[in-house]
Design an enzyme around this catalytic site. Structure first.
Site: not given
Ligand code: NI
Length: 171
Positions: A46, A51, A93-94, A135-136, A139
């Site tokens: 995701g 991000q 996480c990216l 998680h998203e 963010h």
């Protein structure tokens, strides 16, 4: 479709306030497709708009990482409206490339969000999907992996980031 560079922890845009999505038009559709392309290429499950430096309450999720179009989920203005249980899971996480840490999340959640057309939907999820949704949504509230860990665990995590930055393996 273009991919966008993913910004990493330390960039103030990851912690900046995110404005609600108000206009569901072709530009938003194009942004959403770029976000999927960027997540798939990373690869990641995701991606949240902040991000890629876009401070909107918008995220995409695809647990199949591009393999199953039915799993493409758009989250515009998402909110968690219910949750149950707790489970400890490893998470990455990216915006923290190559790093993972473990902490607790709800085992199951109910999320209310708009899709790419602005239509409200309710998503019930558990385990990995619940974790990815949390998680998203984190963010979009400026909350990152590192905000979930404390004490020595957090110190060690920051040390691992610094090491990666020093060796040039960060980003
Ligand atoms: Ni992330």
């Amino acid at each position: 479709m273009q991919r966008r560079p993913i910004i990493l922890w330390g960039d103030p845009r990851l912690a900046a306030p995110n404005a609600p999505v108000e206009t569901f038009d072709k530009d938003l559709e194009a942004l959403i497709e770029e976000m999927f392309e960027t997540a798939w290429a990373a690869p990641g499950l995701g991606l949240a708009a902040p991000q890629i430096g876009v401070n909107l309450r918008l995220a995409v999720l695809d647990l199949s990482v591009g393999k199953d179009p039915d799993q493409k989920t758009v989250l515009a203005n998402p909110e968690i409206i219910g949750q149950e249980g707790r489970v400890s899971m490893e998470e990455g996480c990216l915006s923290f490339p190559g790093l993972f840490t473990t902490f607790e999340r709800p085992k199951s959640i109910t999320v209310r969000a708009q899709d790419a057309t602005g239509k409200w939907q309710e998503i019930e999820a558990e385990d990995l999907l619940a974790q990815a949704l949390c998680h998203e949504i984190d963010h979009l509230n400026g909350t990152l992996l590192i905000d979930h860990i404390r004490g020595l665990k957090r110190t060690m995590f920051i040390r691992r980031v610094k090491k990666l930055q020093k060796t040039g393996a960060w980003g």
